[in-house]
Enzyme design. Structure first.
Site, short mmCIF file in Angstrom:
data_model
loop_
_atom_site.label_atom_id
_atom_site.label_comp_id
_atom_site.label_asym_id
_atom_site.label_seq_id
_atom_site.Cartn_x
_atom_site.Cartn_y
_atom_site.Cartn_z
N GLU A 17 0.81 -1.23 0.00
CA GLU A 17 0.00 0.00 0.00
C GLU A 17 0.84 1.27 0.00
O GLU A 17 0.53 2.22 0.72
CB GLU A 17 -0.93 0.02 1.23
CG GLU A 17 -1.91 -1.13 1.24
CD GLU A 17 -2.75 -1.19 2.51
OE1 GLU A 17 -3.93 -1.45 2.42
OE2 GLU A 17 -2.19 -0.99 3.61
C1 TNX Z 1 -4.50 -4.00 4.67
S1 TNX Z 1 -2.88 -6.40 4.18
C2 TNX Z 1 -3.21 -3.78 5.12
C3 TNX Z 1 -2.99 -3.37 6.52
C4 TNX Z 1 -4.29 -3.21 7.26
C5 TNX Z 1 -5.23 -4.33 6.90
C6 TNX Z 1 -6.49 -4.36 7.67
C7 TNX Z 1 -1.83 -5.32 4.00
C8 TNX Z 1 -0.61 -5.75 3.36
N1 TNX Z 1 -2.09 -4.06 4.39
O1 TNX Z 1 -2.25 -2.19 6.55
O2 TNX Z 1 -4.03 -3.26 8.63
O3 TNX Z 1 -5.53 -4.21 5.52
O4 TNX Z 1 -7.23 -5.52 7.42
#
Ligand code: TNX
Length: 474
Positions: free
Chosen positions: A288
Site C-alpha cells: 500500500e
Molecule cells: C490492509 S494487508 C493492510 C494493513 C491493514 C489491513 C487491515 C496489507 C498488506 N495491508 O495495513 O491493517 O488491511 O485488514
C-alpha cells in the site's frame, strides 16, 4: 489404552540438551494438571515399559524436519522423529490425545488415558504461519509468548511480527533511538503504545525457537512509515517532522526515496534487525505504498533487497514488491490480487498465501462480531476452513507455494483476549490447511473435531468465539 499414571516418566534418546528440553517441555505441560511429577530420564538400551519414550532416530529421513511417528500401546508411548522439531510437533499430538482438562494449570481429578494407535505424520507445507500486528496496538512480551504457545499447540511454525506502521514503531534501533522512544509512544486511539527493547525481542525470538517457531520481523517500507517520519525530520522530503498519528487510514505516508538519509536509515535498521534475527528472512512490507511514485517504489524495493541480501538474509514483502526485480531467494506474500504473486511465481520466486477474504483473522465472523474489520468480507468458520491454497490463484503451481500465513491486524484489537477472540476458532483451520493433505479435508468431519477443542480452550482460558455453526462440547 495407555494409562498415564504417577509411575510414568519420559525417557529421551539420545539424551542431548535439545531432546532433553523437549522431554522437559512435555513433562511441564502434563505434570501440573496430572497432579504428579513426571521426570525426564536418559533411556537405557532396553527402554522400560510403562513410560513415554522420545527417540530421535536418524533412520527415517522421509519424516523431514517436522514429521514424527507416534505409537501408543497399553505398555508404552513411543514418539520417534528424524529431527527435534518433529519430536516437538509429536508432543502436541500427545497433548491433544489426552482429555481437555490436561490443559488446566492446576491438579485435576482425572483418568489420564491415551488411545492406542500408530500415526505417521508430516506437514504438507513448509510455511505455516501467523502474523501479529503489534504496531496499531502494542502487545507485551507475555502476550506474544501466549500467542506463540497457542500457535505451537496447532503445530504452526512461523510468527511474523508486524513491528512498524504509521501508528507506532515497536522495536528499539540503537542507531536511531527516537524511532522507538517517540515513534513508539502512542497507538491507534491514542493510548500509550510501547516498544520492545532489543533484549525483549531476543527473548521473544528465543522463546519461539524453543517451540520450533521462526520469528520473521517486518519493518514496513516505504509506506506505512508515518511513525518513523514523525520521529526524525531528516527522513521527510520537506525536513519537517509531522505529529504522531493515531487514526486508521492507510496509504498516506512514504519514506523520501533517493535521499541519502533514507538509505542510511534503511542500512542501519536492516543491519540491527538482521543481527537480532536467527532465521533467514526479513520482511520489508512494501504494501500500500500509495504515496510513493511507481518508479521510485521499484527502485527503493530493489535497494532494500540488496541491503537485506548483503546482511545474508532473504527479503519477504507483500505482493506489491513483485513490481520490482526480485532476487531468486525473495519471497512474495499474496494478500489481495492474484497477478503479482503469479508473475513472481513464474519468475521462480516462492509465494506465501494470505488471501484476505479467506485468512485475515481481523475480518469479522459476521455482522454481529464486536471486533475486527470487514473490508475483505465476513469470514465465518467454514469460509476460513473450506479452501485450498494451491487452487487459490489460477495458473500458480503448488510447487511455488511456500505455505500459508494468517495475518491479524490490530486496528480494533487492544488486548490478548481480543486477539484470542479473532484467532479462535479459525486458527486451527489454517493450521490444518497448512499441515494436512487435501485428501483428508471434510467440513462435516472438521466441524466435529473442532467442537471438541472448545473444552480445551476453556481449560486454557482462551477467549474464543462460540460460533453457532459448531456444536461445542463441554
Ligand atoms: C490492509 S494487508 C493492510 C494493513 C491493514 C489491513 C487491515 C496489507 C498488506 N495491508 O495495513 O491493517 O488491511 O485488514
Amino acid at each position: 489404552m495407555f494409562v498415564l499414571s504417577d509411575l510414568v516418566d519420559i525417557y529421551v534418546r539420545p539424551a542431548t540438551d535439545e531432546v532433553t528440553n523437549i522431554g522437559r517441555y512435555l513433562a511441564g505441560r502434563l505434570s501440573p494438571s496430572a497432579g504428579f511429577e513426571i521426570s525426564v530420564l536418559e533411556a537405557a538400551d532396553i527402554p522400560p515399559d510403562e513410560n513415554i519414550h522420545l527417540i530421535l532416530a536418524e533412520a527415517d529421513p522421509g519424516l523431514g524436519e517436522e514429521g514424527y511417528i507416534l505409537t501408543i500401546t497399553p505398555q508404552r508411548v513411543t514418539l520417534m522423529a528424524y529431527r527435534p522439531a518433529g519430536l516437538f510437533r509429536g508432543c502436541q499430538t500427545i497433548r491433544q490425545l489426552l482429555p481437555p482438562s490436561i490443559e488446566r494449570a492446576t491438579a485435576q481429578p482425572g483418568s489420564w488415558t491415551l488411545p492406542t494407535l500408530t500415526i505417521r505424520d508430516y506437514p504438507r507445507f513448509e510455511w505455516r504461519g501467523a502474523m501479529l500486528d503489534v504496531a496499531r496496538h502494542f502487545f507485551s512480551v507475555d502476550d506474544v509468548k501466549r500467542y506463540i504457545d497457542l500457535l505451537a499447540y496447532y503445530k504452526m511454525n512461523r510468527l511474523h511480527l508486524h513491528l512498524t506502521d504509521d501508528q507506532g514503531w515497536r522495536i528499539m534501533i540503537d542507531a536511531w533511538p527516537n524511532l522507538a522512544a517517540h515513534g513508539g509512544s502512542t497507538q491507534v486511539g491514542g493510548g500509550p503504545g510501547g516498544y520492545y527493547t532489543q533484549a525483549d525481542y531476543a527473548d521473544i525470538a528465543a522463546y519461539a525457537q524453543s517451540r520450533y517457531i521462526m520469528v520473521i520481523p517486518e519493518i514496513d517500507m516505504p509506506g506505512h512509515t508515518h511513525a518513523a517520519l514523525a520521529s526524525y525530520a531528516s527522513l521527510t522530503c520537506d525536513g519537517a517532522a509531522p505529529p504522531l498519528y493515531t487514526g486508521t487510514e492507510v496509504g498516506f505516508s512514504s519514506l523520501c526515496v533517493g535521499k541519502n538519509e533514507t538509505l542510511a536509515f534503511v542500512g542501519d535498521v536492516v543491519r540491527e534487525i538482521a543481527a537480532l534475527t536467527p532465521g533467514p528472512y526479513i520482511h520489508i512490507g512494501g504494501d500500500e505504498a500509495l504515496s510513493t511514485e511507481e518508479a521510485e517504489y521499484r527502485q527503493f524495493i530493489e535497494q532494500v533487497q540488496a541491503v537485506v541480501e548483503a546482511q545474508g538474509k532473504h527479503m519477504i514483502g507483500w505482493e506489491e514488491i513483485a513490481k520490482a526485480d526480485l532476487q531468486p531467494g525473495s519471497v512474495v506474500q499474496h494478500w489481495r490480487n492474484g497477478e503479482p504473486a503469479k508473475s513472481a511465481a513464474q519468475q521462480g520466486n516462492r509465494v506465501i498465501m494470505s488471501p484476505a477474504f479467506r485468512i485475515y483473522l481481523d475480518m469479522k465472523y459476521d455482522e454481529t462480531t464486536p471486533l475486527g474489520l470487514s473490508w475483505a468480507g465476513y469470514i465465518d468458520v467454514k469460509t476460513a476452513y473450506d479452501w485450498d491454497p494451491a487452487s487459490q490463484v489460477e495458473g500458480m503451481p503448488e510447487s511455488s507455494i511456500l505455505g500459508i500465513e494468517a495475518p491479524l491486524w490490530s486496528e480494533t484489537l487492544e488486548t490478548i483476549s481480543d486477539i484470542e477472540y479473532m484467532a479462535f476458532p479459525r486458527l486451527p483451520g489454517y493450521a490444518e490447511i497448512g499441515w494436512s493433505p487435501l485428501s483428508g479435508k471434510d467440513w462435516e468431519a472438521y466441524k466435529r473435531r473442532l467442537a471438541a477443542h472448545g473444552a480445551r480452550w476453556d481449560a486454557m482460558h482462551v477467549n474464543f468465539h462460540r460460533a453457532a455453526s459448531i456444536a461445542w462440547e463441554e
